[in-house]
Design an enzyme around this catalytic site. Structure first.
Site, PDB file in Angstrom:
ATOM      1  N   ASP A 186       0.828  -1.206   0.000  1.00 20.41           N
ATOM      2  CA  ASP A 186       0.000   0.000   0.000  1.00 20.41           C
ATOM      3  C   ASP A 186       0.866   1.262   0.000  1.00 20.41           C
ATOM      4  O   ASP A 186       1.909   1.308   0.668  1.00 20.41           O
ATOM      5  CB  ASP A 186      -0.866  -0.011   1.271  1.00 20.41           C
ATOM      6  CG  ASP A 186      -1.870   1.112   1.314  1.00 20.41           C
ATOM      7  OD1 ASP A 186      -2.900   0.991   0.631  1.00 20.41           O
ATOM      8  OD2 ASP A 186      -1.627   2.113   2.025  1.00 20.41           O
ATOM      9  N   GLU A 241      13.871 -15.730  -0.314  1.00 21.85           N
ATOM     10  CA  GLU A 241      14.295 -16.836   0.556  1.00 21.85           C
ATOM     11  C   GLU A 241      13.343 -18.020   0.433  1.00 21.85           C
ATOM     12  O   GLU A 241      13.651 -19.118   0.863  1.00 21.85           O
ATOM     13  CB  GLU A 241      14.265 -16.389   2.032  1.00 21.85           C
ATOM     14  CG  GLU A 241      15.381 -15.476   2.450  1.00 21.85           C
ATOM     15  CD  GLU A 241      15.082 -14.842   3.822  1.00 21.85           C
ATOM     16  OE1 GLU A 241      14.140 -15.282   4.527  1.00 21.85           O
ATOM     17  OE2 GLU A 241      15.803 -13.884   4.162  1.00 21.85           O
TER      18      GLU A 241
END
Ligand code: NOJ
Length: 563
Positions: free
Chosen positions: A211, A258
């Site tokens: 956002d 990751e």
């Protein structure tokens, strides 16, 4: 269908936005919730979407519809529980649907414990250092520290009160006073957000929508900001798109990478400068960003053409896929907007009682659906647009909730009109089926009225009304999405403009597939020996062969074909 492994799924996906308060209500309290979503996953699977993006579902006082988060690691009790979120993510995954969630890194709720601790602490304390607390200007500190204007109109500073009742420091909020801005120079804020990402990635979410992604970093000297962001050299506006912001997203990308498969970062980036926009999409930053330029353009072939050219050029430079967006929970629904004299979108020009031709707007929204689905990249679909829902403009003033309405002094109708709970059934019982899951769970139980009242005519736009109607927007979207997934050209066909059409006709190809959209006022000629795949016009959107098909394309009609 189970999730397909492809790490690159986000390059050519259809992503459906759920505004949790308004999608489906599973417990009959009139507010949408996660049980409601779980009960409607089959609908989304039948629609053919690849992923859901959830507007915020976290604990929130809902001062800004959930974009004011009090606890990131919990679901608001109105919406459900963490266990239900996990069930939802798993159940969606079994249907081949990924889940993307909103994160709101620029600000937090004023009820968040860290802000409450800051208010309770003294000026200069470590607690206040996580936010922007400043002394006021002038001899007594009575004057706001800067004249920065809020995106929701009005100022951006609210004054605190000291324990002895005297006026204290001011804190910064680019949106409402209930949404204090974080200080992103503070290591706690950076680390907290990496931890939040891991918290949700560990629970199986496929990515995050970020956002207000350009606003995080502030100039700590707090210079005045002109209303025109272009007045500053690129990267040096006091709070929009500052250069240092890219380090934040590089650190987020490292966390996303990751995971196996890597998680996806999608930016809410409103920037006019396409080069600055594309900087966020460099290979070590976000994966994609919303194409607000296209969304906000007037319904016009030259306007759309200019936006498509600019979009494709900007994305090509960084190797990111474009996105195509017609609306979201902040903007006027397309069938309404395209039925007006001014078909462009700006926050500044929203007004009550704007004359609208819904029949025309709906035809045009169907044209825009064919255009956006044929373009290369991702398609975003806001809940209810697949039903062709109009903006709800008959809401009584006393039910309005959006701070944009209140902060405009009542001039701007705000965003409630695109957030009215969805109609699932033709009959008004249980809020047009919005709360149907209750009655199913407890026969005889009645639902509370929906949190925003639905118009009396809502049932005609319901899923039930549209499911088997070949002329409906729902059938159009189902077919378009199936084609986007099924036609090889739409995955990797090279984009190019088609010559020989008038200026007010948008005509392009993806490999061998042609999309011609007549946005003008005259019919335009089509090649004779074509095979049509889909046509926007009602009722004839299923023409397979040239046999009986007209040779001319009517105004406000689009078609896909091969020759
Ligand atoms: C953008 C969101 O889409 C909108 O709904 C919200 O009000 C602002 N950011 C502030 O978080």
């Amino acid at each position: 269908m189970e999730l397909q492994p492809g790490a690159d799924w986000w390059r050519n996906a259809v992503i459906y936005q759920i505004y949790p308060r308004s999608f489906a209500d599973g417990n009959g309290d009139g507010t949408g919730d996660l049980l409601g979503v779980i009960s409607r996953l089959d609908y989304l699977a039948a629609l053919g979407v690849d992923a859901i993006w959830f507007s915020p579902w976290y604990v929130s006082p809902l001062a800004d519809g959930g974009y004011d988060i009090a606890d990131y690691r919990n679901i608001d009790p109105q919406f459900g529980t963490i266990a239900q979120a996990e069930t939802l993510i798993a159940a969606a995954g079994e249907l081949g649907i990924r889940v993307i969630i909103d994160v709101v890194p620029n600000h937090i709720s004023n009820e968040h414990p860290w802000f409450q601790a800051a208010l309770a602490a003294a000026p200069g304390s470590p607690e206040r250092a996580r936010f922007w607390f400043l002394e006021g200007a002038g001899p007594t500190g009575d004057t706001i520290p800067t004249n920065w204007q809020s995106s929701f109109q009005g100022g951006t500073w609210t004054r605190t009160t000291n324990p002895d009742g005297t006026p204290g420091q001011w804190y910064l909020h680019l949106f409402t006073p209930e949404q204090p801005d974080w200080n992103w120079n503070h290591p706690d804020i950076q680390q907290e957000h990496l931890d939040i990402l891991r918290f949700w990635f560990d629970r199986g979410v496929a990515g995050v929508r970020i956002d207000s992604a350009t606003l995080l970093i502030k100039d700590p000297t707090f210079p005045e900001a002109s209303e025109d962001p272009q007045c500053f050299p690129p990267g040096q506006h006091p709070y929009i798109d500052r250069d240092a912001i890219h380090d934040v997203y590089r650190s987020w990308r490292a966390v996303a990478d990751e995971y196996d498969p890597p998680r996806v970062l999608v930016g809410e980036i409103w920037l006019a400068d396409t080069v600055r926009f594309a900087n966020y999409l460099r290979p070590d930053e976000m994966h994609t960003a919303f194409n607000f330029d296209f969304m906000a353009r007037a319904y016009s072939a030259p306007e759309f053409r200019a936006s498509i050219d600019a979009t494709l050029a900007a994305h090509a430079g960084v190797g990111a896929p474009a996105t195509w967006v017609l609306s979201n929970h902040d903007v006027t629904r397309p069938v309404t907007r395209y039925g007006r004299d001014d078909t462009a979108f700006t926050f500044a020009t929203k007004r009550f009682n704007t004359p609208t031709d819904l029949e025309l707007g709906t035809k045009r929204a169907r044209v825009a659906a064919l255009i956006t689905t044929a373009l290369p990249g991702c398609l975003y679909l806001y809940q209810g647009d697949e039903l062709g829902l109009p903006e709800g403009e008959e809401l009584p003033l006393e039910v309005l909730q959006d701070p944009m309405h209140f902060r405009s002094g009542g001039v701007d109708p705000g965003r409630d009109g695109c957030r009215i709970p969805l109609p699932w059934a033709t009959d008004a019982t249980d809020n047009f089926g919005f709360s149907a899951a209750t009655a199913a769970a407890a026969p005889g139980a009645t639902s509370a009225p929906s949190w925003l009242p639905q118009p009396s005519w809502w049932g005609g736009y319901s899923v039930q009304a549209e499911t088997d109607d070949p002329a409906s927007m729902l059938c159009l979207y189902r077919k378009l999405i199936a084609l986007k997934h099924g036609v090889a050209e739409l995955a990797d066909g090279v984009f190019g403009w088609l010559d020989g059409y008038p200026d007010d006709v948008l005509a392009f190809r993806r490999g061998a597939l042609c999309c011609v959209a007549n946005l003008g006022s005259q019919s335009c000629e089509l090649p004779a020996n074509r095979t049509e795949l889909i046509r926007s016009a009602v009722p004839d959107n299923t023409v397979e062969a040239p046999g009986g098909a007209p040779t001319y394309l009517e105004p406000d009609t689009a078609v896909w074909f091969t020759v």
